[in-house]
Scaffold this motif. Structure first.
Motif, PDB file in Angstrom:
ATOM      1  N   VAL A  10       0.849  -1.196   0.000  1.00 46.36           N
ATOM      2  CA  VAL A  10       0.000   0.000   0.000  1.00 46.36           C
ATOM      3  C   VAL A  10       0.878   1.236   0.000  1.00 46.36           C
ATOM      4  CG1 VAL A  10      -1.680   1.351   1.335  1.00 46.36           C
ATOM      5  CG2 VAL A  10      -1.907  -1.132   1.215  1.00 46.36           C
ATOM      6  N   VAL A  11       0.559   2.169  -0.898  1.00 48.72           N
ATOM      7  CA  VAL A  11       1.164   3.495  -0.868  1.00 48.72           C
ATOM      8  C   VAL A  11       0.080   4.426  -0.360  1.00 48.72           C
ATOM      9  CG1 VAL A  11       2.224   5.364  -2.189  1.00 48.72           C
ATOM     10  CG2 VAL A  11       2.670   2.982  -2.832  1.00 48.72           C
ATOM     11  N   SER A  12       0.311   4.998   0.805  1.00 50.75           N
ATOM     12  CA  SER A  12      -0.649   5.921   1.419  1.00 50.75           C
ATOM     13  C   SER A  12      -0.085   7.332   1.277  1.00 50.75           C
ATOM     14  CB  SER A  12      -0.838   5.562   2.889  1.00 50.75           C
ATOM     15  OG  SER A  12      -1.755   6.447   3.489  1.00 50.75           O
ATOM     16  N   VAL A  13      -0.763   8.161   0.504  1.00 52.52           N
ATOM     17  CA  VAL A  13      -0.239   9.489   0.189  1.00 52.52           C
ATOM     18  C   VAL A  13      -0.926  10.548   1.054  1.00 52.52           C
ATOM     19  CG1 VAL A  13       0.343  11.109  -1.648  1.00 52.52           C
ATOM     20  CG2 VAL A  13       0.046   8.684  -2.192  1.00 52.52           C
ATOM     21  N   GLY A  14      -0.210  10.982   2.085  1.00 51.61           N
ATOM     22  CA  GLY A  14      -0.667  12.087   2.915  1.00 51.61           C
ATOM     23  C   GLY A  14      -1.715  11.758   3.946  1.00 51.61           C
ATOM     24  N   GLU A  15      -1.991  10.501   4.185  1.00 49.45           N
ATOM     25  CA  GLU A  15      -3.065  10.146   5.113  1.00 49.45           C
ATOM     26  C   GLU A  15      -2.580   9.475   6.391  1.00 49.45           C
ATOM     27  OE1 GLU A  15      -6.154  11.273   4.869  1.00 49.45           O
ATOM     28  OE2 GLU A  15      -5.354  12.287   3.113  1.00 49.45           O
ATOM     29  N   LYS A  92       0.936  -6.822  -5.422  1.00 54.65           N
ATOM     30  CA  LYS A  92      -0.145  -5.998  -5.971  1.00 54.65           C
ATOM     31  C   LYS A  92      -0.267  -4.780  -5.080  1.00 54.65           C
ATOM     32  CE  LYS A  92      -2.890  -9.554  -8.172  1.00 54.65           C
ATOM     33  NZ  LYS A  92      -4.213 -10.167  -8.266  1.00 54.65           N
ATOM     34  N   ILE A  93      -0.327  -3.605  -5.700  1.00 55.06           N
ATOM     35  CA  ILE A  93      -0.220  -2.352  -4.969  1.00 55.06           C
ATOM     36  C   ILE A  93      -1.534  -1.584  -5.002  1.00 55.06           C
ATOM     37  CG2 ILE A  93       1.043  -0.170  -4.810  1.00 55.06           C
ATOM     38  CD1 ILE A  93       3.216  -1.615  -6.590  1.00 55.06           C
ATOM     39  N   LEU A  94      -1.913  -1.087  -3.840  1.00 51.05           N
ATOM     40  CA  LEU A  94      -3.020  -0.134  -3.726  1.00 51.05           C
ATOM     41  C   LEU A  94      -2.399   1.222  -3.416  1.00 51.05           C
ATOM     42  CD1 LEU A  94      -6.068   0.659  -3.267  1.00 51.05           C
ATOM     43  CD2 LEU A  94      -5.595   0.229  -0.838  1.00 51.05           C
ATOM     44  N   VAL A  95      -2.746   2.227  -4.213  1.00 46.46           N
ATOM     45  CA  VAL A  95      -2.306   3.597  -3.952  1.00 46.46           C
ATOM     46  C   VAL A  95      -3.542   4.363  -3.510  1.00 46.46           C
ATOM     47  CG1 VAL A  95      -1.220   5.666  -4.914  1.00 46.46           C
ATOM     48  CG2 VAL A  95      -0.568   3.407  -5.775  1.00 46.46           C
ATOM     49  N   HIS A  96      -3.453   5.019  -2.339  1.00 45.37           N
ATOM     50  CA  HIS A  96      -4.643   5.729  -1.872  1.00 45.37           C
ATOM     51  C   HIS A  96      -4.279   7.064  -1.230  1.00 45.37           C
ATOM     52  CE1 HIS A  96      -4.869   5.722   2.581  1.00 45.37           C
ATOM     53  NE2 HIS A  96      -3.945   4.797   2.448  1.00 45.37           N
ATOM     54  N   CYS A  97      -5.269   7.932  -1.203  1.00 42.51           N
ATOM     55  CA  CYS A  97      -5.236   9.172  -0.432  1.00 42.51           C
ATOM     56  C   CYS A  97      -6.660   9.344   0.097  1.00 42.51           C
ATOM     57  CB  CYS A  97      -4.764  10.366  -1.280  1.00 42.51           C
ATOM     58  SG  CYS A  97      -5.794  10.740  -2.716  1.00 42.51           S
ATOM     59  N   ARG A  98      -7.000  10.497   0.591  1.00 43.68           N
ATOM     60  CA  ARG A  98      -8.319  10.653   1.196  1.00 43.68           C
ATOM     61  C   ARG A  98      -9.456  10.458   0.194  1.00 43.68           C
ATOM     62  NH1 ARG A  98      -9.795  13.787   6.242  1.00 43.68           N
ATOM     63  NH2 ARG A  98      -7.869  12.691   6.573  1.00 43.68           N
ATOM     64  N   VAL A  99      -9.389  11.128  -0.963  1.00 45.60           N
ATOM     65  CA  VAL A  99     -10.493  11.091  -1.921  1.00 45.60           C
ATOM     66  C   VAL A  99     -10.172  10.241  -3.147  1.00 45.60           C
ATOM     67  CG1 VAL A  99     -12.035  12.550  -3.332  1.00 45.60           C
ATOM     68  CG2 VAL A  99     -11.255  13.367  -1.111  1.00 45.60           C
ATOM     69  N   GLY A 100      -8.892  10.051  -3.455  1.00 49.23           N
ATOM     70  CA  GLY A 100      -8.509   9.242  -4.608  1.00 49.23           C
ATOM     71  C   GLY A 100      -8.561   9.987  -5.920  1.00 49.23           C
TER      72      GLY A 100
END
Length: 191
Positions: A10-15, A92-100
């Motif tokens: 998981v890549v969590s961007v800013g959360e 397998k990668i999930l990239v997420h932020c608050r709204v996407g």
């Protein structure tokens, strides 16, 4: 749910994904943790717990707000390298932020640009087509970061050959043109 989808990274961007749930207390001296009675369920589904127990690897990108001020420019290369390592391991990668819509879209577009060696506009269209009915729209600062990323990747591919660099950048859009087109797309919403 992530396991059911086969997500391993998981890549969590800013959360700030790696924050312990409210019902977990850590013991800094031993590095251990324990449940705190009366503070909710047992932390199941917590990304922090999943990462801590080695079931999911997390790249937690902190301090990046979707405010048009924060930048991802200097983080794009290490993020893409991390994602490429994950994929080469079969992950397998999930990239997420608050709204996407903005930050996670920026990271995904940057990765597609690097992985497929294609220009920004092509990568944007590929990512947009995979989102089905969900609009993606990196904020203007992040879009500017992607323009810089496009030049950086072109320089990397061309090495020191100026002719090759010109050829690499021939299909890219310049920033003023791209900014004007984004403004035209959004103009109907500004009135």
């Amino acid at each position: 749910m992530l396991h059911a989808l086969g997500i391993t990274h998981v890549v969590s961007v800013g959360e700030c994904a790696l924050v312990p749930p409210s019902n977990i207390a850590t013991d800094d001296s031993s590095g251990g943790y324990h449940l705190v009675a009366g503070r909710g369920p047992g932390g199941h589904g917590s990304l922090w717990m999943e990462e801590r127990e080695g079931r999911i690897k997390v790249l937690d990108i902190k301090g990046v707000c979707d405010d048009g001020i924060d930048s991802l420019q200097h983080q794009l290369a290490p993020i893409c390298e991390w994602m490429e390592r994950a994929r080469s391991e079969g992950g397998k990668i999930l990239v997420h932020c608050r709204v996407g819509v903005s930050r996670s879209a920026t990271v995904t577009i940057a990765y597609v640009m690097k992985h497929l060696a294609i220009p920004l506009v092509d990568a944007y269209l590929i990512v947009r087509s995979r989102r089905l009915n969900v609009l993606i729209q990196p904020n203007m600062r992040l879009l500017y970061n992607l323009c810089g990323w496009e030049v950086e990747l072109a320089r990397e591919r061309a090495e020191a050959d100026v002719g090759a660099l010109r050829c690499e950048l021939a299909h890219s859009l310049n920033w003023p043109y791209l900014a004007r087109e984004v403004h035209r797309l959004n103009e109907k919403y500004l009135h």
